[in-house]
Scaffold this active site. Sequence first.
Site, PDB file in Angstrom:
ATOM      1  N   THR A  36      41.568   4.504   0.955  1.00 26.41           N
ATOM      2  CA  THR A  36      41.332   3.029   1.310  1.00 26.41           C
ATOM      3  C   THR A  36      41.615   2.686   2.748  1.00 26.41           C
ATOM      4  O   THR A  36      41.069   1.674   3.340  1.00 26.41           O
ATOM      5  CB  THR A  36      42.569   2.309   0.381  1.00 26.41           C
ATOM      6  OG1 THR A  36      43.781   2.632   0.805  1.00 26.41           O
ATOM      7  CG2 THR A  36      42.456   2.357  -1.077  1.00 26.41           C
ATOM      8  N   GLY A 122      48.101  22.113   5.402  1.00 30.00           N
ATOM      9  CA  GLY A 122      47.430  22.197   4.538  1.00 30.00           C
ATOM     10  C   GLY A 122      47.798  21.569   3.156  1.00 30.00           C
ATOM     11  O   GLY A 122      47.278  21.868   2.140  1.00 30.00           O
ATOM     12  N   GLY A 124      48.460  18.854   2.484  1.00 34.50           N
ATOM     13  CA  GLY A 124      48.099  17.139   2.117  1.00 34.50           C
ATOM     14  C   GLY A 124      49.402  16.315   2.531  1.00 34.50           C
ATOM     15  O   GLY A 124      49.510  15.156   2.299  1.00 34.50           O
ATOM     16  N   ASP A 172      47.943   8.392   8.592  1.00 39.59           N
ATOM     17  CA  ASP A 172      48.779   9.465   8.683  1.00 39.59           C
ATOM     18  C   ASP A 172      49.199   9.348  10.139  1.00 39.59           C
ATOM     19  O   ASP A 172      50.334   9.561  10.361  1.00 39.59           O
ATOM     20  CB  ASP A 172      47.940  10.910   8.640  1.00 39.59           C
ATOM     21  CG  ASP A 172      47.256  11.039   7.431  1.00 39.59           C
ATOM     22  OD1 ASP A 172      47.445  10.266   6.629  1.00 39.59           O
ATOM     23  OD2 ASP A 172      46.332  11.956   7.351  1.00 39.59           O
ATOM     24  N   TYR A 221      35.278  15.086   2.853  1.00 38.48           N
ATOM     25  CA  TYR A 221      35.986  13.789   3.349  1.00 38.48           C
ATOM     26  C   TYR A 221      35.028  12.839   4.137  1.00 38.48           C
ATOM     27  O   TYR A 221      34.674  11.537   3.763  1.00 38.48           O
ATOM     28  CB  TYR A 221      37.362  13.993   4.302  1.00 38.48           C
ATOM     29  CG  TYR A 221      37.892  12.912   4.639  1.00 38.48           C
ATOM     30  CD1 TYR A 221      39.117  12.528   3.927  1.00 38.48           C
ATOM     31  CD2 TYR A 221      37.547  11.976   5.709  1.00 38.48           C
ATOM     32  CE1 TYR A 221      39.858  11.523   4.247  1.00 38.48           C
ATOM     33  CE2 TYR A 221      38.194  10.874   6.140  1.00 38.48           C
ATOM     34  CZ  TYR A 221      39.385  10.691   5.523  1.00 38.48           C
ATOM     35  OH  TYR A 221      40.405   9.636   5.808  1.00 38.48           O
TER      36      TYR A 221
HETATM   37  C1  GLA Z   1      43.550  12.038   4.923  1.00 40.69           C
HETATM   38  C2  GLA Z   1      43.205  11.125   6.136  1.00 40.69           C
HETATM   39  C3  GLA Z   1      43.733   9.663   5.754  1.00 40.69           C
HETATM   40  C4  GLA Z   1      43.523   8.989   4.525  1.00 40.69           C
HETATM   41  C5  GLA Z   1      43.625  10.114   3.337  1.00 40.69           C
HETATM   42  C6  GLA Z   1      43.330   9.614   2.120  1.00 40.69           C
HETATM   43  O1  GLA Z   1      44.881  12.354   5.018  1.00 40.69           O
HETATM   44  O2  GLA Z   1      43.642  11.462   7.253  1.00 40.69           O
HETATM   45  O3  GLA Z   1      43.223   8.745   6.609  1.00 40.69           O
HETATM   46  O4  GLA Z   1      41.974   8.723   4.566  1.00 40.69           O
HETATM   47  O5  GLA Z   1      43.148  11.254   3.644  1.00 40.69           O
HETATM   48  O6  GLA Z   1      44.103   8.604   1.605  1.00 40.69           O
END
Ligand code: GLA
Length: 387
Positions: A36, A122, A124, A172, A221
């Site tokens: 989002t 990696g 997440g 992030d 992505y």
């Molecule tokens: C990655 C991107 C973030 C965000 C997430 C999905 O972590 O770096 O900016 O878009 O994916 O929510």
Amino acid sequence: MLNLRQLHDAFATRFGAPPAFVVRAPGRVNLIGEHTDYNEGFVLPIAIDRATFVAARARVDRTIRVHSAQLDVEDRFSLDRIEHNPDQPWSNYVRGVVKAIRSRDLPLSGADLLIDSQVPLGAGLSSSAALEVAVAYALQLLNDLDLLGEELALLAQGAEQSFVGMQCGIMDQFMAALGRAGHALLLDCRDLSYRPIPIPLRARVVVCDSGVRHSLVASEYNERRAACEQAVQLLRARLPRISALRDVTSAQLEANADLLPPVVHRRARHVVSEIERTLAAAAALERGDLAHFGALMDASHASLRDDYEVSIPELDTLVEIARRLPGCYGSRLTGGGFGGSTVSLVEEGAVDRFAADLVAGYRERLGREAQVLVCTPSEGVSRVAVF
Ligand code: GLA
């Protein structure tokens, strides 16, 4: 991961003099509000108590020397010639940050940097944003740049977009820079205003790393992001005032679904519904309604799996197992997807049992090893030692 004393000594051995200081920047786990941020919507992440550490010292010449203790490799480049290094992908996060500072015409001297991290790569959990923000903060301290908070986050995001090629949103880097101990942040990714919301002590945030790493994350992505932009373009035929999916309600989307190819419609449906869920989840957390919060997490996962198509069978399995375990309010994949981790909200007293049963269930169903991290919401970037 080395402790601070070991980091100091390793730095001195490698670079011939001790570091001036050490900084840390945390990884993050997003509770809800996935994909989002680049649609100018809302996210609800916490910064976690696992961080990337950078020991630093200025140099008199115009060289950056950077050593990764985790990977035991070194890179070296000149401030006046910063190119992509295809042989050492990790170093491009550092190079990108240096280049971003240089392109703002800020004064920068050379530096020796030693990096170590507790954030699994990696998984997440934004090890890359933690690295970018830690390096940017170390360089701002060495050079007195006055690059803090939001500005630091935006610089690090720009570095990742232009140098690493991932068209990421702001979540992030924002959390690595501005996370708040004990709280999740309800962040409005349109204007970067945010509201800290306490995580009740009776609940724990439990991350489970599936062990699966996906190498095509950036292309998948960027493709999702492009679909969202296409949806906005097409919807503008009837909704001329919208500038992002943030501006569209579920009712408007359904009333205008005929404008969109089916795949683009599904992508937009995830984003629009996820923004609505995130606001509802923040309200539920504020009134302590963890059952409702958990149900929204479950719905988020289903939407990411079915409409946004960024889940994988391993993450679906972890979520399925978690949902049947006692004390689990809700569970979903966290971060960009295509591998990495799930996040579950679990009753305090049930956490140990939950962790053991989740790992055992995953092993039994898929023959794979998962790694559980129970996370405490922590502060954003800071200096942790001065020598
Ligand atoms: C990655 C991107 C973030 C965000 C997430 C999905 O972590 O770096 O900016 O878009 O994916 O929510």
